[in-house]
Design a protein around this motif. Structure first.
Motif, PDB file in Angstrom:
ATOM      1  N   HIS A  67       0.846  -1.182   0.000  1.00 24.63           N
ATOM      2  CA  HIS A  67       0.000   0.000   0.000  1.00 24.63           C
ATOM      3  C   HIS A  67       0.893   1.248   0.000  1.00 24.63           C
ATOM      4  CE1 HIS A  67      -2.958   2.981   1.304  1.00 24.63           C
ATOM      5  NE2 HIS A  67      -3.898   2.114   1.002  1.00 24.63           N
ATOM      6  N   PRO A  68       0.464   2.338  -0.623  1.00 22.35           N
ATOM      7  CA  PRO A  68       1.290   3.549  -0.628  1.00 22.35           C
ATOM      8  C   PRO A  68       1.707   4.049   0.753  1.00 22.35           C
ATOM      9  CG  PRO A  68      -0.441   3.751  -2.260  1.00 22.35           C
ATOM     10  CD  PRO A  68      -0.707   2.472  -1.520  1.00 22.35           C
ATOM     11  N   VAL A  69       0.852   3.905   1.763  1.00 19.62           N
ATOM     12  CA  VAL A  69       1.262   4.360   3.099  1.00 19.62           C
ATOM     13  C   VAL A  69       2.389   3.499   3.635  1.00 19.62           C
ATOM     14  CG1 VAL A  69      -1.036   5.283   3.592  1.00 19.62           C
ATOM     15  CG2 VAL A  69      -0.435   3.002   4.430  1.00 19.62           C
ATOM     16  N   ALA A  70       2.393   2.219   3.267  1.00 16.13           N
ATOM     17  CA  ALA A  70       3.479   1.331   3.681  1.00 16.13           C
ATOM     18  C   ALA A  70       4.782   1.730   2.997  1.00 16.13           C
ATOM     19  CB  ALA A  70       3.129  -0.118   3.356  1.00 16.13           C
ATOM     20  N   ASP A  71       4.708   2.001   1.709  1.00 13.73           N
ATOM     21  CA  ASP A  71       5.912   2.407   0.982  1.00 13.73           C
ATOM     22  C   ASP A  71       6.491   3.695   1.559  1.00 13.73           C
ATOM     23  OD1 ASP A  71       5.918   0.236  -0.709  1.00 13.73           O
ATOM     24  OD2 ASP A  71       4.860   1.265  -2.331  1.00 13.73           O
ATOM     25  N   HIS A  72       5.632   4.646   1.890  1.00 14.56           N
ATOM     26  CA  HIS A  72       6.121   5.903   2.466  1.00 14.56           C
ATOM     27  C   HIS A  72       6.853   5.645   3.778  1.00 14.56           C
ATOM     28  CE1 HIS A  72       5.635   9.408   5.203  1.00 14.56           C
ATOM     29  NE2 HIS A  72       6.204  10.006   4.183  1.00 14.56           N
ATOM     30  N   ALA A  73       6.238   4.869   4.666  1.00 15.86           N
ATOM     31  CA  ALA A  73       6.859   4.593   5.958  1.00 15.86           C
ATOM     32  C   ALA A  73       8.203   3.898   5.781  1.00 15.86           C
ATOM     33  CB  ALA A  73       5.922   3.740   6.816  1.00 15.86           C
ATOM     34  N   LYS A  74       8.242   2.925   4.905  1.00 13.57           N
ATOM     35  CA  LYS A  74       9.489   2.174   4.718  1.00 13.57           C
ATOM     36  C   LYS A  74      10.563   3.017   4.040  1.00 13.57           C
ATOM     37  CE  LYS A  74       6.989  -1.213   3.051  1.00 13.57           C
ATOM     38  NZ  LYS A  74       6.532  -2.481   2.452  1.00 13.57           N
TER      39      LYS A  74
END
Length: 418
Positions: free
Chosen positions: A269-276
């Motif tokens: 998910h895009p929010v996961a990519d941002h956090a990582k």
């Protein structure tokens, strides 16, 4: 300029503090192997034979749903030649070392229990882990996840950690591979408090100071963006005072905290990519490893369901690897075949080009790439990771690259053991 040396001396004096701070904050590669995964086992389900049982179940799943290299190629939509390269290697890995990193879970996987139950589980799990260490059957990396240092669970988490470490210390079973996971971290203060707790536990049980290390689990938006607008995860690493070994992304807690619907919570998910992405930037150059999270789609049920879950798992792992995240979580024995298939396929597919480019960089010769030192670091690191997990053989590297292991480590800017 006649006084160039004097000017250089003056600049050295002016920049001495900045030079020292840079070295302290960004020491570089620690020179240790990063496991390809972390397996979570609830504390009440862990026993001395757990690793063996997981290996047995993983091999049975492979034998049932991927009976041969050709069958596996069909199941996972792999090129037959690639499946042929990885199949026997994966079977051997599941026999030799099915779990690289084990975490005995006292948090979400265990839940809230009466104190006397968790006390008994903490001591019992530590005793079982000590037994596997004495027998030489433990995972190379191992430890526990305690409850968070948020106010409602802080005392329980601290007590479990103390009981667990005390039991290992009694059996002289605290190894270099031991690590603690601190979940749901929301502030730099919690990290500082945990460092204080570890120092007190070391002193109480006559453990050398600084030997207890931990991972920070990034499961809350506060860890990525603080109220002051800064990326607190970077400050958390510094607050760890050299004890932080990893940042682990928590897929579902983090996604839920941002209001992502359950059906859309995912490692991609895009929010996961941002956090990582933030985690990777914060950890770069510090020697702290970054780990992706897990998929909750388990390979269970009939063959169609198992293979569908495997295909998803393989795709997600390959996606993480391509983005420079070399570790993830596994939650079920039948995820081990897909973990190693995806990991081995990544290194097998990339070996030829990486070796050719590194050979040209070291020895000269024709190459379609004009690689710089930073790229050579990445090429050497890629090959070392493949060697460490068993996807690549030393003889292959010697033949394809023509460098000794020590030289490979130097190219990767890894510390070389004396």
């Amino acid at each position: 300029m006649e006084d160039l040396e004097a000017l250089a001396d003056e600049l050295d004096r002016r920049l001495a503090d900045a030079d020292a701070a840079l070295l302290a904050s960004y020491p570089g590669d620690r020179g240790v192997r990063q496991p390809v995964h972390t397996v979570y086992v609830p504390a009440d389900r862990f026993a001395a034979d757990t690793l063996g049982d997981w290996g047995d179940e993983a091999r049975l799943a492979l034998a049932t749903h991927g009976r041969s290299a050709m069958d596996l190629a069909e199941a996972l939509e792999l090129r037959p030649s690639l499946a042929d390269e990885v199949y026997d290697r994966v079977r051997a890995k599941l026999e030799r070392e099915p779990i690289e990193d084990l975490r005995i879970d006292f948090e979400d996987g265990y839940g809230i229990r009466p104190d006397d139950h968790e006390d008994a589980a903490a001591t019992g799990a530590a005793e079982a882990l000590a037994e596997t260490i004495r027998a030489g059957a433990a995972a190379p990396f191992h430890g526990l996840r305690i409850k968070s240092f948020e106010a409602p669970t802080r005392r329980r988490g601290l007590r479990t950690l103390d009981l667990f470490v005390a039991a290992l210390a009694r059996h002289d079973a605290l190894t270099d591979g031991f690590v603690v996971t601190l979940p749901k971290v929301t502030s730099v203060d919690q990290v500082e408090a945990f460092v204080t707790a570890l120092a007190a536990i070391e002193a109480a049980h006559d453990i050398p100071g600084g030997s207890l290390r931990f991972e920070i689990q990034i499961e809350t938006p506060q860890a990525i963006l603080g109220a002051d607008g800064t990326a607190l995860v970077a400050r958390m690493i510094a607050a760890g005072a050299g004890r932080v070994t990893g940042l682990h992304y928590g897929t579902y807690d983090y996604s839920a905290s941002l209001g992502v619907a359950a059906a859309h919570q995912s490692m991609e998910h895009p929010v996961a990519d941002h956090a990582k992405n933030v985690m990777q930037v914060a950890a770069a150059g510090t020697g702290v490893f970054v780990s992706d999270g897990s998929t909750n789609v388990l390979p269970v049920g009939d063959q169609a369901a198992v293979r569908a879950a495997w295909r998803l798992h393989v795709r997600l792992i390959g996606r993480s690897l391509a983005r420079g995240i070399y570790q993830g979580w596994d939650l079920h024995p039948a995820q081990l075949p897909s973990r190693y298939v995806a990991t081995y396929a990544f290194y097998r597919e990339g070996l030829g080009e990486a070796a050719a480019r590194l050979r040209a960089y070291v020895h000269g010769g024709d190459s379609a790439f004009l690689d710089e030192p930073a790229t050579a670091v990445a090429l050497a690191g890629f090959i070392i990771r493949g060697l460490e997990c068993g996807a690549v053989d030393p003889a292959e590297v010697d033949k394809l690259v023509g460098v000794e292991p020590e030289r490979l480590a130097v190219l990767a800017r890894r510390p070389v053991a004396p």
